[in-house]
Write a protein that holds these residues in place. Structure first.
Motif, PDB file in Angstrom:
ATOM      1  N   THR B  43       0.798  -1.225   0.000  1.00  0.00           N
ATOM      2  CA  THR B  43       0.000   0.000   0.000  1.00  0.00           C
ATOM      3  C   THR B  43       0.824   1.264   0.000  1.00  0.00           C
ATOM      4  O   THR B  43       1.834   1.374   0.684  1.00  0.00           O
ATOM      5  CB  THR B  43      -0.917   0.077   1.240  1.00  0.00           C
ATOM      6  N   ASP B  44       0.346   2.207  -0.768  1.00  0.00           N
ATOM      7  CA  ASP B  44       0.895   3.549  -0.777  1.00  0.00           C
ATOM      8  C   ASP B  44       0.171   4.326   0.319  1.00  0.00           C
ATOM      9  O   ASP B  44      -1.038   4.531   0.234  1.00  0.00           O
ATOM     10  CB  ASP B  44       0.621   4.175  -2.152  1.00  0.00           C
ATOM     11  N   PRO B  45       0.868   4.748   1.397  1.00  0.00           N
ATOM     12  CA  PRO B  45       0.163   5.425   2.492  1.00  0.00           C
ATOM     13  C   PRO B  45      -0.311   6.820   2.102  1.00  0.00           C
ATOM     14  O   PRO B  45      -1.134   7.397   2.794  1.00  0.00           O
ATOM     15  CB  PRO B  45       1.217   5.503   3.588  1.00  0.00           C
ATOM     16  N   ARG B  46       0.208   7.375   1.016  1.00  0.00           N
ATOM     17  CA  ARG B  46      -0.183   8.700   0.517  1.00  0.00           C
ATOM     18  C   ARG B  46       0.074   9.793   1.540  1.00  0.00           C
ATOM     19  O   ARG B  46      -0.544  10.844   1.509  1.00  0.00           O
ATOM     20  CB  ARG B  46      -1.662   8.731   0.125  1.00  0.00           C
ATOM     21  N   ASN B  55       0.638   5.055  11.715  1.00  0.00           N
ATOM     22  CA  ASN B  55       0.192   3.987  10.838  1.00  0.00           C
ATOM     23  C   ASN B  55       1.406   3.176  10.401  1.00  0.00           C
ATOM     24  O   ASN B  55       2.431   3.733  10.050  1.00  0.00           O
ATOM     25  CB  ASN B  55      -0.486   4.647   9.631  1.00  0.00           C
ATOM     26  N   GLY B 206       1.571   6.235  -5.832  1.00  0.00           N
ATOM     27  CA  GLY B 206       1.231   4.932  -6.380  1.00  0.00           C
ATOM     28  C   GLY B 206       2.410   4.166  -6.949  1.00  0.00           C
ATOM     29  O   GLY B 206       2.261   3.044  -7.419  1.00  0.00           O
TER      30      GLY B 206
END
Lengths: 325, 530, 276
Positions: B43-46, B55, B206
Motif C-alpha cells: 500500500t501507498d500510504p499517501r 500507521n 502509487g
C-alpha cells in the motif's frame, strides 16, 4: 475555417454533456456509504470524534451538498480541480503525473489494434469464405470472448514467469536507474504486454468491422469499374477499397476512446501500472470526489479531442462529407 | 524472554511443516558500505509524516527519514533514538526525556526540545490518530533546557505505555517547518524532513518512495546503504514476480500470496521469516452486535467460538502462517496469558449450547440467520467465508455483505448496520493503545475501531480504567490478566487468530529484521553483503 | 421451420448453439451434479486437476472444488447476462424510440444524455454503482444493465428516424392513434431486428463485466462465480495457474457461444449482408 467551425460545434455540444456528467457523478457519489474522510480514516487505522470533524471541515465535506457542488463548478471555471483528499495534493498534479502512462498505453494499444485489425480484416475479406477467412474469423471470435484481465494474467504466466522475456508489471526498472533512450526502451518493454492486452479486445472489433466494410466496398460499382479497367487486384484493394473501408473503422475508433479508459482500469490493475484507470478506481474507493470528477473532466476532454481528431481524419478521407454541417 | 518466544514461534512454524529458512543472519564480518536496497510494499500510504498520522504503512517508509524518541532494540526493550534516557516520577504524572546532543534536521537546523514539545502538544495530542487516545491526559511538555523534555500528565501515565506507544507515535517533526502552518496542507507531509539516517528524495504517488544516505547522521558512520527504494505493488502475484525476478530485494508485511511465501521459503535465495515483525502483528476477531437479541446470550457467542475450527483455518487457509488467538493480545506480547478460559473446536458442544439457549434447528435445519459484514480485502473475505461455512454446519445461516473500507466504516461503526463482523485488530505493543478501546463503553457513535458493538460492562470498564493508570508494572500486568479472563468468559468479541506479518528477504542482506518492529524502524545498520 | 433449417445450415451458428446449450446444461445440472455448496471445502488447497477422484478440476487456494464452482458459476454468468441485457435493451429501446419518434428538443436532450453516458467510461461508472448499491448478485445484474443501454438506444433511434417518415406511421398519426401505441405496436416491430442482433453483444459484454468486477474483488462473496474464481486464482498465479485458467476458459466458451448464436440470428434476419 472549416476545421475551426468543426471545433466550435464540437465544443458547443460537449459542454452541456460535461455538465450532465459532473452533476450525475457528484450526486451519485453522495449516495455511497461513507465519505472521503471515512476512507482516509480507514487507511489511518483509527481516529476519534474531534479528529474526524477536523478532517471533514478541512476538506470542505461539512457543507451542504449543493454548496459543495456549486463551489466545485465555480473553481472548475478557473481550471482549478481542487484538492485530493486521499493524497492531500492538487488533483491536477496527480492527473498530469498519471496521464502519460495511460495515454501511451491507449495510443499504443489502439494503434496496434487498428493496424492489426486492418491488415487481418483485409486478408479475411480478400479470401472471403475460404480457409484463411475462416481461421481469422474464429480467431477474432475467440479473442473477442476473452476477458482482458484473464489474457493479461495468462500472458504474465507465459512471458514473464515461464519464459522470462518480459517484466511482469510496473512501468520501469527503477533500480537500473535508466535515463534517456535506455529508459524509453525499458518502459517500452514494460508496456508490451499491457498494450497487447488492452488492444486485443479492440482488435477483434476492428477486424470484424474492417472485414465487413471491405466486403461491402468491394461489391460497389466503382470497384467493378476499377477491375474492368484492368487494374491489378492488389492496386484496387489498396487504392480504392481500403480507403473507403477505413471510414467506418475511424468511426468505431472514436466511439471506443472512452471504453478504452474503462478497460485501462483492469489492465493497469493486472500489470501494476500507475495510470489514470487505477487512479479512477482509487478515487471511487477513497470517495475522493474531486479526484473522480477531475479524472472525468480529463477523460471527457480526451474523448472530445479524440473525436475531434477523428472528424478531421474523416474530412480528409472523404471530402464529400461536410462535417461542419 | 525474547528467546522463549522465538522458540515458541519456531515450534509453530515447524509444526505447520513449512520449510522456513530460519532467522536472518547477523554476520560477524564488517559491514560493507554502499548499494541500493529495493523493497516492495502493497500500500501507498499517501502520507509520509508519522508525527501527524500513526500507521504501519507510514512508518515502514518514513521512519528512515523521521525519527521517534524511542524504538525497540534487538532485545525487544525500548531503545533511545532521539532520546538517550528517560525516567518517570513515582506518581506517573511526569516523564522526563533527555535528548540526544548534536542532532541536525536534514535542512541543517539543530534539533532541540522545542521540536519535541511542539510535536507532542500540537501534533500527537491533537491530530495524530492513536496519539489523541494515548496522550489524552498530556497537559504540558516543559523544556528546562534544549536537551530535556518533561511530559506532564493530568492522570498517571505508566512509563511502559509511554515508551511502547512512543515507538509508534513519538516521531518528532521539525517545528520550524510546521509552526504557524496548516498541518494538513504542509508540503513537508509528502516530502518529509527529519533527523533520520536517510534523506527523502522522491515520492511518486502509487509508484515509489526513494530515500538516500544522510551523510550528517548523528550515528557517525551510518547508515551503510546509499539508497532505499520502496515500490508499491498492490497485486500480490505481481509482487511475487518482482521478488522472484530479483527486481526487489525484500517484500514486507505479508504482501505476497501465502502459497508463494511457502514456495519461496524453500529457495536458498530468500529468507522467509516472521522475525522482526512480532510487534506489528494483527488479529482476526469475530465481533458481535450486542444490540441483536440472539447475540446477547453469552451461550450463543460461546457456541460460535466452539463451532469454528481455528486450527484448521490456520493450517489450510493461512498455510500455517498464523496461530489460534487467546485473550486480548498476541502470544509475543508480555500481556499474553496462557491458560485463560478457551473454547476449543467442538461442533457438538456448539449445537448443545445453541439448543440450550433456545435456538433449536427449525425449517431446513436452520436455527437463525445472521448477516456478517466484512471489508472486501482478501483476508477479511476469506475469514468471513470460513465463519459462514463453519456456522452453517451448526445450523446458523450467515450471509456475507462486503464493503470497501469507507463503506465498512459507515455501515458498521456509524450506522451499526451489522450482526457479526470479522474485524482485524492491529496490535501496537500495549493493550491500552488500540485494544481496550474495543471494549470500553461510552465511546461516541461513529468513532472507528472502538466499542461500537453495543457492549456494556461496568466491571470491565473499571478494569480497563484501572489498568490504564496503573503505574506499577506488576499490578498493571495482573489487571490485564484479569481483563483477558473476563473477556474470554463473556466473549464481547473473540480474538480467533493472531497473525504475524511475514517478510521475504534476499539472503545478501545483513542486519535486517533485528528488532520486533524492524520494518517500521530506522535501518541505519542494514547492509548488503558482496 | 424454414428459418431453423437456414440457421442450422451455418456450421458456426450451429456450434454456437451447441456450446450455449452446453453452458445452459451446466447451469441446470449444477445443483444435481454438485449438490453441496460450491463454496464449501472439498479437499486440500491447490489440488491440481485430474489428480484426485471426485475433484476432476482440482481445488482453489482454499480447497474448494473448482468443477463445482464452474458449474454453479454458469448460473451466475447466465443470470447476470440475461437480466443485465434485458434491462439494457429495455432502457435502450425506450430512450431510442422516444428520441427517434419525437425528434426535436426531446431527441436533443436524450441524445445529450446518451452522449454523457458514453463519455464517462462505463466501467468506472459501474465501479461507482457497485460501491453505492452493493455487490449482491442481483444488484450486479441491475447495475451492469444500467450502464449498457447507450448502444441499443442509438440503434433504436436510428431505426425510428428512418421508419417514422414512412407512410404507415403517417397514416397512424392522421388516425389520431396515441403515441405510445404507434411507438410500441406500429414502429417497434419493424425496428426490432437490428436491436435483437445486438442482444448478443450486450450479453457478452455483461458477462465479461461481471467477471472483471469479481476480478477486482467487487462481486458477491456468497456465490460461486467465474470472476471470483479468477480473482482467487490471480493470487496463486505463480504456483497454480490453472485456478485462473479454467474459469477463464468457461467465460470464453460462454461469450463465444453467445456471439456465434448472435451471428447466426443476424444472418437469419439480415440475409442480404451475408456472414459478418
Amino acid at each position: 475555417m472549416r476545421i475551426l467551425r468543426l471545433v466550435l460545434r464540437r465544443l458547443s455540444l460537449s459542454i452541456p454533456c460535461l455538465g450532465i456528467i459532473l452533476a450525475v457523478l457528484f450526486f451519485l457519489l453522495q449516495l455511497a456509504p461513507g465519505d472521503a474522510v471515512d476512507a482516509l480514516i480507514g487507511q489511518m487505522g483509527t481516529s476519534d470524534d474531534t479528529l474526524s470533524k477536523l478532517l471533514r471541515s478541512y476538506y470542505g465535506l461539512d457543507g451542504s451538498v449543493v454548496a459543495q457542488f456549486t463551489g466545485y463548478l465555480g473553481r472548475l471555471v478557473t481550471l482549478d480541480l481542487g484538492l485530493s483528499v486521499a493524497y492531500g495534493t492538487p488533483v491536477l498534479a496527480l492527473i498530469l503525473e498519471r496521464l502519460p502512462v495511460t495515454v501511451v498505453l491507449m495510443v499504443t494499444s489502439m494503434a496496434m489494434a487498428f493496424t492489426a485489425g486492418c491488415v487481418v480484416g483485409v486478408i479475411a475479406a480478400r479470401y472471403v469464405h475460404r480457409w484463411p477467412d475462416t481461421i481469422i474469423s474464429v480467431l477474432g471470435m475467440l479473442v473477442y470472448s476473452m476477458p482482458s484481465f484473464w489474457f493479461g494474467l495468462m500472458a504474465i504466466v507465459l512471458f514473464a514467469v515461464t519464459l522470462g522475456w518480459l517484466p511482469a508489471g510496473g512501468i520501469s526498472d527503477l533500480r537500473a536507474g535508466h535515463t534517456g533512450l535506455a529508459l524509453m526502451l525499458d518502459m517500452a518493454k514494460h508496456l508490451v504486454m499491457p498494450a497487447l492486452t488492452l488492444g486485443l479486445i479492440f482488435f477483434a472489433v476492428y477486424l470484424r468491422v474492417m472485414r465487413t466494410a471491405m466486403l461491402e466496398v468491394m461489391t460497389l460499382d466503382f470497384m467493378r469499374t476499377a477491375r474492368a479497367k484492368g487494374l491489378q487486384e492488389r492496386a484496387v484493394l489498396f487504392r480504392h477499397a481500403l480507403r473507403n473501408a477505413l471510414l467506418p473503422m475511424v468511426t468505431i475508433a472514436g466511439l471506443q476512446a472512452s471504453s478504452m479508459l474503462g478497460g485501462a482500469v483492469v489492465v493497469e490493475s493486472v500489470f501494476s501500472l500507475p495510470g489514470l484507470g487505477r487512479l479512477a478506481q482509487e478515487a471511487v474507493v477513497q470517495r475522493d470526489l474531486n479526484m473522480l470528477l477531475g479524472i472525468t473532466v480529463m477523460s471527457s476532454v480526451l474523448v472530445i479531442v479524440v473525436n475531434l481528431v477523428i472528424d478531421i481524419i474523416y474530412a480528409k478521407l472523404d471530402p464529400r462529407i461536410d462535417v461542419g454541417a | 524472554m525474547t528467546d522463549l518466544h522465538v522458540t515458541r514461534r519456531a515450534a509453530l512454524v515447524a509444526g505447520a511443516g513449512l520449510a522456513f529458512n530460519g532467522a536472518p543472519l547477523h554476520a560477524q564480518d564488517a559491514p560493507r558500505r554502499g548499494g541500493t536496497v529495493t523493497v516492495q510494499v502493497a500500500t501507498d500510504p499517501r502520507f509520509l509524516m508519522p508525527a501527524l498520522r500513526g500507521n504501519f504503512s507510514i512508518t515502514n517508509l518514513a521512519a528512515k527519514v523521521v525519527e521517534p524518541l524511542v524504538d525497540l532494540g534487538e532485545d525487544g526493550q525500548p531503545q533511545g533514538r532521539l532520546a538517550t534516557s528517560w525516567d518517570s516520577t513515582p506518581d506517573g504524572l511526569a516523564i522526563t526525556f533527555r535528548l540526544r546532543d548534536g542532532v541536525k534536521w536534514h535542512d541543517g537546523k539543530p534539533f532541540t526540545a522545542a521540536d519535541v514539545q511542539f510535536s507532542a502538544m500540537e501534533m500527537w495530542r491533537r491530530v495524530q490518530n492513536y496519539g489523541t487516545i494515548v496522550f489524552r491526559n498530556l497537559v504540558a511538555v516543559d523544556t528546562p533546557d534544549p536537551l530535556t523534555a518533561i511530559f506532564r500528565f493530568s492522570k498517571p501515565m505508566p512509563l511502559r505505555l509511554m515508551l511502547h506507544a512512543g515507538t509508534e507515535l513519538s516521531y518528532v517533526a521539525p517545528r520550524h517547518l510546521y509552526e504557524g502552518t496548516d498541518f494538513f496542507a504542509n508540503p513537508v507531509n509528502m516530502a518529509p524532513i527529519g533527523t533520520g539516517p536517510f534523506r527523502f528524495v522522491n515520492y511518486t504517488a502509487g509508484q515509489h518512495v526513494i530515500v538516500e544516505r544522510n551523510p550528517d547522521y548523528w550515528d557517525a558512520g551510518k547508515p551503510y546503504l546509499d539508497r532505499i527504494i520502496t515500490r508499491f505493488i498492490a497485486d500480490p502475484a505481481g509482487a511475487a514476480a518482482a521478488v522472484e525476478s530479483g527486481a526487489v530485494d525484500m517484500s514486507i508485511f505479508s504482501s505476497l500470496p501465502r502459497t508463494d511465501l511457502v514456495r519461496l521459503s524453500r529457495e536458498a535465495r530468500f529468507r522467509v521469516s516472521q522475525k522482526g515483525n512480532e510487534a506489528n502483528s494483527i488479529g482476526n476477531t469475530l465481533c458481535f452486535n450486542h444490540r441483536k437479541p440472539e447475540l446477547q446470550d453469552v451461550r450463543v457467542r460461546r457456541a460460535f467460538a466452539h463451532a469454528i475450527d481455528v486450527n484448521f483455518y490456520v493450517r489450510s487457509f493461512l498455510l500455517g502462517l498464523g496461530k489460534r488467538g487467546l485473550g486480548l493480545q498476541p502470544s509475543f506480547s508480555e500481556f499474553f496469558f496462557p491458560g485463560l478460559t478457551d473454547y476449543p473446536f467442538d461442533a457438538r458442544k456448539a449445537e448443545a449450547l445453541l439448543d440450550e439457549a433456545g435456538f433449536r434447528r427449525g425449517q431446513g435445519g436452520i436455527r437463525m440467520t445472521l448477516r456478517m459484514t466484512s471489508t472486501n480485502g482478501d483476508d477479511a473475505v476469506r475469514f468471513a467465508t470460513f465463519v459462514q461455512q463453519s456456522l452453517a454446519r451448526v445450523g446458523v445461516r450467515i450471509t456475507i455483505t462486503t464493503y470497501d473500507s469507507a463503506g465498512y466504516l459507515a455501515n458498521v461503526m456509524r450506522d451499526w448496520n451489522f450482526d457479526l463482523t470479522g474485524e482485524t485488530i492491529g496490535f501496537r505493543n500495549d493493550p491500552q493503545i488500540s485494544t481496550t478501546v474495543f471494549l470500553r463503553s461510552g465511546q461516541p457513535r461513529g468513532v472507528p475501531w472502538s466499542n461500537q458493538w453495543g457492549w456494556e460492562s461496568p466491571a470491565m470498564d473499571a478494569l480497563i480504567d484501572a489498568a490504564a493508570e496503573a503505574v506499577d508494572p506488576d499490578r498493571r500486568r495482573a489487571l490485564y490478566r484479569d481483563l483477558g479472563e473476563m473477556v474470554m468468559q463473556e466473549l464481547p468479541m473473540w480474538l480467533a487468530i493472531e497473525q504475524v506479518y511475514t517478510s521475504v528477504t534476499a539472503v545478501k542482506l545483513r542486519n535486517d529484521h533485528n528488532n520486533p518492529r524492524w520494518t517500521g524502524s530506522h535501518w541505519s545498520d542494514l547492509w548488503i553483503a558482496a | 421451420m424454414r428459418a431453423l433449417r437456414r440457421y442450422a445450415s451455418s456450421s458456426a451458428a450451429l456450434i454456437g448453439l451447441v456450446l450455449l446449450l452446453m453452458v445452459i446444461g451446466m447451469a441446470v445440472s449444477a445443483g444435481w451434479l454438485f449438490p453441496d455448496d460450491p463454496l464449501s471445502l472439498a479437499g486440500a488447497p491447490l489440488t491440481p486437476p485430474f489428480t484426485e477422484e471426485g475433484l476432476p478440476l482440482g481445488t482453489d487456494s482454499v480447497g474448494r472444488d473448482i468443477a463445482a464452482q464452474i458449474f454453479h458459476g454458469a448460473r451466475v454468468s447466465l443470470l447476470v447476462g440475461v437480466v443485465a441485457t434485458g434491462i439494457a435493451i429495455g432502457i435502450g429501446i425506450l430512450v431510442g424510440a422516444v428520441s427517434g419518434y419525437f425528434g426535436g428538443a426531446t431527441d436533443a436532450a436524450l441524445m445529450r444524455l446518451t452522449e454523457a453516458f458514453q463519455t464517462v467510461p462505463s466501467f468506472i461508472l459501474l465501479l461507482m454503482l457497485v460501491v453505492i448499491f452493493g455487490s449482491e448478485v442481483t444488484t450486479l445484474a441491475l447495475v451492469i444493465g444500467a450502464v449498457s443501454w447507450t448502444a441499443p438506444a442509438r440503434l433504436t433511434r436510428a431505426e425510428f428516424l428512418t421508419l417514422r417518415s414512412r407512410d404507415f406511421v403517417q397514416s397512424c398519426r392522421t388516425l389520431g392513434m396515441p403515441h405510445a401505441r404507434i411507438i410500441f405496436l406500429e414502429i417497434l416491430p419493424s425496428a426490432l431486428p437490428p436491436v435483437i442482433v445486438y442482444v448478443s453483444v450486450v450479453m457478452a459484454l455483461a458477462i465479461l463485466q461481471e467477471s472483471a468486477l469479481a476480478f477486482l474483488g467487487l462481486s458477491d462473496p456468497n456465490i460461486a462465480s467465474w470472476g471470483n474464481l479468477i480473482g482467487d486464482g490471480r493470487r496463486v498465479l505463480r504456483s497454480a495457474w490453472y485456478v485462473a485458467a479454467l474459469p477463464g476458459l468457461a467465460i470464453i466458451v460462454t461469450v463465444l457461444a453467445i456471439s456465434l448464436v448472435g451471428q447466426g440470428v443476424n444472418d437469419l434476419l439480415n440475409p442480404r449482408l451475408g456472414r459478418r
